[in-house]
Scaffold this motif. Structure first.
Motif, short mmCIF file in Angstrom:
data_model
loop_
_atom_site.label_atom_id
_atom_site.label_comp_id
_atom_site.label_asym_id
_atom_site.label_seq_id
_atom_site.Cartn_x
_atom_site.Cartn_y
_atom_site.Cartn_z
N GLU A 109 44.37 -29.11 6.95
CA GLU A 109 44.10 -27.81 7.56
C GLU A 109 44.57 -27.76 9.01
N GLU A 110 44.25 -28.80 9.78
CA GLU A 110 44.68 -28.85 11.18
C GLU A 110 46.21 -28.87 11.27
N TYR A 111 46.84 -29.64 10.39
CA TYR A 111 48.30 -29.76 10.37
C TYR A 111 48.94 -28.40 10.08
N TYR A 112 48.37 -27.69 9.13
CA TYR A 112 48.88 -26.36 8.75
C TYR A 112 48.76 -25.39 9.92
N ILE A 113 47.62 -25.40 10.59
CA ILE A 113 47.39 -24.50 11.71
C ILE A 113 48.37 -24.80 12.86
N ILE A 114 48.56 -26.09 13.14
CA ILE A 114 49.48 -26.50 14.21
C ILE A 114 50.89 -25.96 13.93
N GLN A 115 51.34 -26.10 12.69
CA GLN A 115 52.68 -25.63 12.33
C GLN A 115 52.78 -24.11 12.38
N GLU A 116 51.72 -23.42 11.94
CA GLU A 116 51.74 -21.97 11.94
C GLU A 116 51.76 -21.41 13.37
N GLU A 117 51.11 -22.11 14.29
CA GLU A 117 51.02 -21.63 15.67
C GLU A 117 52.20 -22.09 16.53
N SER A 118 52.99 -23.00 15.99
CA SER A 118 54.12 -23.53 16.77
C SER A 118 55.14 -22.43 17.09
N GLN A 119 55.59 -22.43 18.32
CA GLN A 119 56.60 -21.46 18.76
C GLN A 119 58.01 -22.06 18.76
N ILE A 120 58.12 -23.31 18.31
CA ILE A 120 59.41 -23.98 18.26
C ILE A 120 60.21 -23.48 17.06
N PRO A 121 61.43 -22.99 17.27
CA PRO A 121 62.23 -22.45 16.15
C PRO A 121 63.01 -23.52 15.40
N THR A 144 58.14 -31.68 26.33
CA THR A 144 59.51 -31.72 25.82
C THR A 144 59.49 -32.42 24.46
N VAL A 145 60.02 -31.74 23.46
CA VAL A 145 60.09 -32.30 22.11
C VAL A 145 61.54 -32.29 21.64
N THR A 146 62.00 -33.43 21.14
CA THR A 146 63.35 -33.51 20.60
C THR A 146 63.31 -33.97 19.15
N TYR A 147 63.93 -33.17 18.29
CA TYR A 147 64.08 -33.53 16.88
C TYR A 147 65.51 -34.03 16.69
N ARG A 148 65.66 -35.05 15.85
CA ARG A 148 67.01 -35.54 15.53
C ARG A 148 67.26 -35.37 14.04
N LEU A 149 68.39 -34.78 13.72
CA LEU A 149 68.81 -34.59 12.33
C LEU A 149 69.96 -35.53 12.02
N LEU A 150 69.83 -36.27 10.93
CA LEU A 150 70.92 -37.10 10.41
C LEU A 150 71.38 -36.49 9.10
N LEU A 151 72.68 -36.33 8.97
CA LEU A 151 73.25 -35.69 7.79
C LEU A 151 74.40 -36.55 7.27
N TRP A 152 74.35 -36.89 5.99
CA TRP A 152 75.47 -37.63 5.41
C TRP A 152 75.75 -37.15 3.99
N GLN A 153 77.03 -37.17 3.64
CA GLN A 153 77.48 -36.64 2.36
C GLN A 153 77.61 -37.74 1.34
N ILE A 154 77.27 -37.40 0.12
CA ILE A 154 77.40 -38.34 -0.98
C ILE A 154 78.79 -38.19 -1.59
N THR A 155 79.57 -39.25 -1.50
CA THR A 155 80.92 -39.28 -2.05
C THR A 155 81.01 -40.45 -3.02
N GLU A 156 82.11 -40.56 -3.69
CA GLU A 156 82.31 -41.69 -4.62
C GLU A 156 82.23 -43.01 -3.86
N GLU A 157 82.79 -43.02 -2.66
CA GLU A 157 82.77 -44.25 -1.84
C GLU A 157 81.36 -44.58 -1.36
N SER A 158 80.65 -43.55 -0.88
CA SER A 158 79.31 -43.79 -0.35
C SER A 158 78.34 -44.22 -1.43
N SER A 159 78.52 -43.70 -2.65
CA SER A 159 77.61 -44.07 -3.73
C SER A 159 77.77 -45.53 -4.15
N LYS A 160 78.94 -46.11 -3.80
CA LYS A 160 79.18 -47.52 -4.12
C LYS A 160 78.83 -48.43 -2.96
#
Length: 248
Positions: free
Chosen positions: A11-23, A231-247
């Motif tokens: 419940e607290e977690y939900y409220i915190i997220q709902e009230e957050s002004q960070i886009p 100050t809050v910093t989020y980091r996003l890591l993004l990687w694509q699944i290819t034939e090479e990466s799957s091996k």
């Protein structure tokens, strides 16, 4: 935290997220759209909690699945789905380990603020379940110009791996060693909050000393309130699944 603790915190977690002004939600979805990750046929929101990303992500995919091991978190996510009037959402009560060991695949695997996602061997299992993309989002910095400084002076500061770059750096380095191209994007926000003299004094009541009392007096300088900036910093890591990466 275990399942019971997460249920109690829901419940607290939900409220915190709902009230957050960070886009952060719209900023991440916009970024994924620009990177051609979205729209997608199917996406799973791993450890999706109370559904912070649900309303926006669900609009970008044909099938959206949210799983979490907390039944109470899932109830809040279901509530959010109902309010958002999205009908393409599937909810599943499942631990992260059970998810990794399952056989179902998704076009995009999305995992934000997942405290169970910490090990490189989990990355290998995750990639076997992703048809096209893996997305990992974590907080790498969260500090303010008031409480953080005082905690450091009092020796109360405790490093939380969930708010430092440690885990994100570990996963990124692992992917690089496997020669998998990983994109990194930081999102930084500042939140201003009004703090009263009374609140700060009560907050540090157990640690109060003459020196700290004097410090608080100087901070407020005869005022009853001051503005604290976080100050809050989020980091996003993004990687694509290819034939090479799957091996890899």
């Amino acid at each position: 935290m275990d399942e019971i603790a997460w249920d109690e915190f829901a419940e607290e977690y939900y409220i915190i997220q709902e009230e957050s002004q960070i886009p952060i939600v719209t900023d991440i979805v916009d970024y994924l759209y620009k990177e051609s990750v979205l729209p997608a046929a199917s996406l799973v929101d791993v450890a999706g909690g109370a559904g912070r990303y649900l309303p926006v992500l669900a609009e970008q995919v044909d099938k959206y699945e949210l799983n979490d091991f907390s039944a109470v978190m899932l109830k809040y996510a279901q509530q959010k789905a109902k309010h958002s009037k999205v009908s393409n959402v599937v909810f599943k009560k499942q631990t992260f380990t059970a998810f990794l060991n399952s056989t179902e695949q998704y076009e995009v695997i999305f995992s934000a603020a997942n405290p169970a996602f910490t090990k490189t061997e989990q990355v290998e299992k995750l990639m076997k379940k992703a048809k096209k993309w893996c997305v990992m989002v974590r907080v790498i910095k969260s500090e303010d110009d008031l409480f953080t400084a005082i905690d450091d002076e009092l020796g109360l500061a405790v490093e939380d791996p969930n708010s430092t770059p440690t885990i994100s750096n570990r996963i990124e380095a692992f992917l690089q060693r496997k020669k998998i191209l990983v994109k990194k994007k930081d999102f930084t926000y500042q939140i201003k909050e009004t703090i009263s003299r009374e609140f700060l004094t009560e907050y540090y009541e157990a640690e109060m000393t003459a020196e700290l009392k004097e410090r608080i007096e100087k901070l407020f300088n005869k005022k009853n309130e001051l503005i604290s900036t976080t100050t809050v910093t989020y980091r996003l890591l993004l990687w694509q699944i290819t034939e090479e990466s799957s091996k890899a």
